[in-house]
Design a protein around this motif. Structure first.
Motif, PDB file in Angstrom:
ATOM      1  N   VAL A  19      -2.701   4.327   2.374  1.00  0.00           N
ATOM      2  CA  VAL A  19      -2.763   4.645   0.952  1.00  0.00           C
ATOM      3  C   VAL A  19      -2.613   3.376   0.122  1.00  0.00           C
ATOM      4  O   VAL A  19      -1.934   2.427   0.532  1.00  0.00           O
ATOM      5  N   ARG A  20      -3.290   3.360  -1.007  1.00  0.00           N
ATOM      6  CA  ARG A  20      -3.189   2.238  -1.927  1.00  0.00           C
ATOM      7  C   ARG A  20      -3.077   2.792  -3.342  1.00  0.00           C
ATOM      8  O   ARG A  20      -3.778   3.747  -3.698  1.00  0.00           O
ATOM      9  N   ARG A  21      -2.217   2.194  -4.129  1.00  0.00           N
ATOM     10  CA  ARG A  21      -1.991   2.670  -5.491  1.00  0.00           C
ATOM     11  C   ARG A  21      -2.884   1.924  -6.458  1.00  0.00           C
ATOM     12  O   ARG A  21      -3.183   0.742  -6.291  1.00  0.00           O
ATOM     13  N   GLY A  22      -3.353   2.648  -7.495  1.00  0.00           N
ATOM     14  CA  GLY A  22      -4.180   2.024  -8.513  1.00  0.00           C
ATOM     15  C   GLY A  22      -3.392   1.058  -9.378  1.00  0.00           C
ATOM     16  O   GLY A  22      -2.178   0.873  -9.214  1.00  0.00           O
ATOM     17  N   LYS A  23      -4.087   0.449 -10.319  1.00  0.00           N
ATOM     18  CA  LYS A  23      -3.504  -0.579 -11.192  1.00  0.00           C
ATOM     19  C   LYS A  23      -3.288  -0.014 -12.591  1.00  0.00           C
ATOM     20  O   LYS A  23      -4.152   0.653 -13.141  1.00  0.00           O
ATOM     21  N   ASN A  60     -16.296   6.514  -1.763  1.00  0.00           N
ATOM     22  CA  ASN A  60     -16.164   7.441  -0.631  1.00  0.00           C
ATOM     23  C   ASN A  60     -14.705   7.587  -0.196  1.00  0.00           C
ATOM     24  O   ASN A  60     -14.371   7.472   0.984  1.00  0.00           O
ATOM     25  N   LYS A  61     -13.857   7.852  -1.161  1.00  0.00           N
ATOM     26  CA  LYS A  61     -12.421   7.970  -0.900  1.00  0.00           C
ATOM     27  C   LYS A  61     -11.859   9.229  -1.553  1.00  0.00           C
ATOM     28  O   LYS A  61     -12.421   9.774  -2.503  1.00  0.00           O
ATOM     29  N   LEU A  62     -10.709   9.678  -1.018  1.00  0.00           N
ATOM     30  CA  LEU A  62      -9.913  10.721  -1.657  1.00  0.00           C
ATOM     31  C   LEU A  62      -8.920  10.079  -2.602  1.00  0.00           C
ATOM     32  O   LEU A  62      -8.409   8.984  -2.338  1.00  0.00           O
ATOM     33  N   LEU A  86      -6.694   7.218  -0.797  1.00  0.00           N
ATOM     34  CA  LEU A  86      -6.492   7.376   0.635  1.00  0.00           C
ATOM     35  C   LEU A  86      -7.599   6.678   1.420  1.00  0.00           C
ATOM     36  O   LEU A  86      -8.794   6.878   1.149  1.00  0.00           O
ATOM     37  N   PHE A  87      -7.182   5.865   2.389  1.00  0.00           N
ATOM     38  CA  PHE A  87      -8.107   5.130   3.248  1.00  0.00           C
ATOM     39  C   PHE A  87      -8.030   5.693   4.666  1.00  0.00           C
ATOM     40  O   PHE A  87      -6.994   5.559   5.326  1.00  0.00           O
ATOM     41  N   PRO A  88      -9.091   6.330   5.161  1.00  0.00           N
ATOM     42  CA  PRO A  88      -9.055   6.899   6.511  1.00  0.00           C
ATOM     43  C   PRO A  88      -8.825   5.823   7.573  1.00  0.00           C
ATOM     44  O   PRO A  88      -9.394   4.732   7.494  1.00  0.00           O
ATOM     45  N   LYS A  89      -8.007   6.148   8.550  1.00  0.00           N
ATOM     46  CA  LYS A  89      -7.748   5.209   9.643  1.00  0.00           C
ATOM     47  C   LYS A  89      -8.870   5.216  10.667  1.00  0.00           C
ATOM     48  O   LYS A  89      -8.982   4.287  11.478  1.00  0.00           O
ATOM     49  N   ILE A  90      -9.683   6.296  10.673  1.00  0.00           N
ATOM     50  CA  ILE A  90     -10.908   6.316  11.451  1.00  0.00           C
ATOM     51  C   ILE A  90     -12.029   6.790  10.533  1.00  0.00           C
ATOM     52  O   ILE A  90     -11.767   7.230   9.409  1.00  0.00           O
ATOM     53  N   GLN A 119       4.216   7.926  -3.661  1.00  0.00           N
ATOM     54  CA  GLN A 119       3.942   7.432  -2.324  1.00  0.00           C
ATOM     55  C   GLN A 119       4.915   7.995  -1.293  1.00  0.00           C
ATOM     56  O   GLN A 119       4.538   8.253  -0.155  1.00  0.00           O
ATOM     57  N   LYS A 120       6.141   8.230  -1.696  1.00  0.00           N
ATOM     58  CA  LYS A 120       7.127   8.800  -0.773  1.00  0.00           C
ATOM     59  C   LYS A 120       6.741  10.226  -0.374  1.00  0.00           C
ATOM     60  O   LYS A 120       7.014  10.669   0.750  1.00  0.00           O
ATOM     61  N   ASP A 121       6.091  10.946  -1.287  1.00  0.00           N
ATOM     62  CA  ASP A 121       5.637  12.301  -0.978  1.00  0.00           C
ATOM     63  C   ASP A 121       4.459  12.258  -0.006  1.00  0.00           C
ATOM     64  O   ASP A 121       4.368  13.094   0.903  1.00  0.00           O
ATOM     65  N   PHE A 122       3.579  11.280  -0.203  1.00  0.00           N
ATOM     66  CA  PHE A 122       2.458  11.113   0.712  1.00  0.00           C
ATOM     67  C   PHE A 122       2.965  10.864   2.135  1.00  0.00           C
ATOM     68  O   PHE A 122       2.443  11.443   3.101  1.00  0.00           O
ATOM     69  N   LYS A 123       3.972  10.008   2.264  1.00  0.00           N
ATOM     70  CA  LYS A 123       4.453   9.620   3.588  1.00  0.00           C
ATOM     71  C   LYS A 123       5.047  10.786   4.373  1.00  0.00           C
ATOM     72  O   LYS A 123       5.041  10.778   5.609  1.00  0.00           O
ATOM     73  N   LYS A 124       5.543  11.805   3.661  1.00  0.00           N
ATOM     74  CA  LYS A 124       6.166  12.925   4.369  1.00  0.00           C
ATOM     75  C   LYS A 124       5.356  14.220   4.294  1.00  0.00           C
ATOM     76  O   LYS A 124       5.778  15.251   4.830  1.00  0.00           O
ATOM     77  N   GLN A 125       4.178  14.184   3.634  1.00  0.00           N
ATOM     78  CA  GLN A 125       3.378  15.397   3.508  1.00  0.00           C
ATOM     79  C   GLN A 125       2.757  15.782   4.849  1.00  0.00           C
ATOM     80  O   GLN A 125       2.151  14.961   5.544  1.00  0.00           O
ATOM     81  N   ILE A 126       2.894  17.041   5.206  1.00  0.00           N
ATOM     82  CA  ILE A 126       2.373  17.575   6.468  1.00  0.00           C
ATOM     83  C   ILE A 126       1.241  18.552   6.177  1.00  0.00           C
ATOM     84  O   ILE A 126       1.323  19.376   5.265  1.00  0.00           O
ATOM     85  N   ILE A 127       0.162  18.445   6.931  1.00  0.00           N
ATOM     86  CA  ILE A 127      -0.948  19.396   6.841  1.00  0.00           C
ATOM     87  C   ILE A 127      -1.222  19.944   8.239  1.00  0.00           C
ATOM     88  O   ILE A 127      -0.786  19.357   9.238  1.00  0.00           O
ATOM     89  N   LYS A 128      -1.912  21.071   8.301  1.00  0.00           N
ATOM     90  CA  LYS A 128      -2.274  21.669   9.583  1.00  0.00           C
ATOM     91  C   LYS A 128      -3.761  21.465   9.835  1.00  0.00           C
ATOM     92  O   LYS A 128      -4.600  21.758   8.981  1.00  0.00           O
ATOM     93  N   LEU A 129      -4.083  20.953  11.048  1.00  0.00           N
ATOM     94  CA  LEU A 129      -5.453  20.699  11.434  1.00  0.00           C
ATOM     95  C   LEU A 129      -5.722  21.258  12.829  1.00  0.00           C
ATOM     96  O   LEU A 129      -4.797  21.403  13.632  1.00  0.00           O
ATOM     97  N   PRO A 130      -6.977  21.573  13.140  1.00  0.00           N
ATOM     98  CA  PRO A 130      -7.309  22.000  14.506  1.00  0.00           C
ATOM     99  C   PRO A 130      -7.349  20.802  15.455  1.00  0.00           C
ATOM    100  O   PRO A 130      -7.789  19.713  15.066  1.00  0.00           O
TER     101      PRO A 130
END
Length: 325
Positions: A19-23, A60-62, A86-90, A119-130
């Motif tokens: 993740v990167r924060r705007g200016k 092409n980012k979220l 958000l920057f995808p790791k893959i 940013q602290k919320d991003f680091k601990k946010q959990i989602i469910k994926l297949p």
């Protein structure tokens, strides 16, 4: 839907994205320009205005704003410090990113009444994926799910509008030639309002202001002192770009406004697509003023010698995603 996710598992958002924060960029320091500038808000994918400041450019980012609103941006944009990018790791495709945005938006209710997404919320946010049998994110199933969802949406459009896909046939050879001035009942030129004369009093309400631009359908400002108002019309810029505007708007003198009583938003989008095929004529200093385009000829479906508004409308309704127009 026939696709079901059997093996759902929890994963931290931070495991698949950096993740990167705007200016920070205050409203007073923003320079009017062409780059979409994203800040906190639910409307227009968070785009507040268009700027020409020296900003980091993303594509092409979220993005996630301070209220937990998540949007996918396929285009180039900049953003302020209320936005996390958000920057995808893959390498994820658009379907996957749209799927993730939907999951993130399900948690928006947590960030109201003074609590902000940081940013602290991003680091601990959990989602469910297949996950697949190898314990990897099942990207293929997500892609199939999204494609089937889009197909179901398309099928519902046909059913809701009682239109058969097989009945829509574009026989271009049978189309009729029309001069631009023959197609519309009204052609209205916008009125000049210099940037320094535009007011932005939110209490008086803001009207969409269109001018000559390829970005965001020509939307360049929102003002509280419009010289006139129109709605449900095509706008035609001096660069030869044509867009449909449904809601109330005003426009500069670099815009011509096309209106017809039988033109709905679907037939308007059909015609806009045809008109935009000719925008190559208006480059390198040549502008699409009335005396240049009035006798320009385009071909359209016709019935009894006039444009077939119903056919054009039905055709657009039959296309994928038209339910979301």
């Amino acid at each position: 839907m026939s696709i079901k996710f059997e093996n759902l598992g929890e994963i931290l958002l931070s495991e698949i994205f950096d993740v990167r924060r705007g200016k920070r960029l205050t409203k007073e320091d923003r320079i009017k320009g062409q780059l979409p500038f994203v800040t906190a808000g639910e409307n227009n994918n968070g785009i507040a205005e268009f700027v020409d400041n020296d900003l980091e450019i993303f594509e092409n980012k979220l993005s996630i704003d301070m209220f937990g609103n998540c949007f996918y941006h396929s285009y180039k944009f900049g953003c302020d410090d209320n936005i996390l990018v958000l920057f995808p790791k893959i390498n994820f495709n658009e379907n996957f990113l749209l799927f993730i945005a939907t999951l993130i938006n399900q948690d928006r209710f947590r960030y109201r009444f003074g609590r902000q997404y940081r940013q602290k919320d991003f680091k601990k946010q959990i989602i469910k994926l297949p996950f697949d049998s190898n314990g990897q994110i099942d990207i293929e199933s997500i892609d199939k799910f999204m494609n089937e969802f889009k197909m179901r949406e398309r099928e519902s459009i046909y059913a809701n509008n009682k239109i058969s896909l097989n009945a829509i046939n574009l026989d271009i050879n049978s189309w009729q030639e029309f001069k631009m001035i023959e197609i519309f009942e009204e052609i209205i030129r916008g009125r000049r309002l210099k940037s320094e004369d535009r007011k932005h009093n939110i209490d008086r309400g803001l009207t969409l202001y269109f001018s000559a631009s390829e970005l965001d359908n020509g939307l360049t400002d929102k003002i509280s002192n419009p010289l006139f108002k129109q709605k449900e019309a095509l706008i035609y810029t001096t660069f030869g770009d044509c867009f449909y505007v449904e809601n109330e708007f005003t426009a500069s003198d670099e815009i011509n406004i096309f209106k017809h009583s039988k033109m709905d938003k679907y037939s308007a989008l059909f015609i806009a697509t045809i008109i935009n095929q000719n925008k190559y004529r208006y480059r390198f200093g040549r502008k699409a003023f009335f005396n240049k385009f009035e006798n320009e000829i385009i071909k359209l479906p016709s019935k009894n010698g006039i444009p077939d508004w119903k056919f054009m409308s039905d055709y657009i309704i039959s296309l994928s995603y038209s339910k979301h127009i």
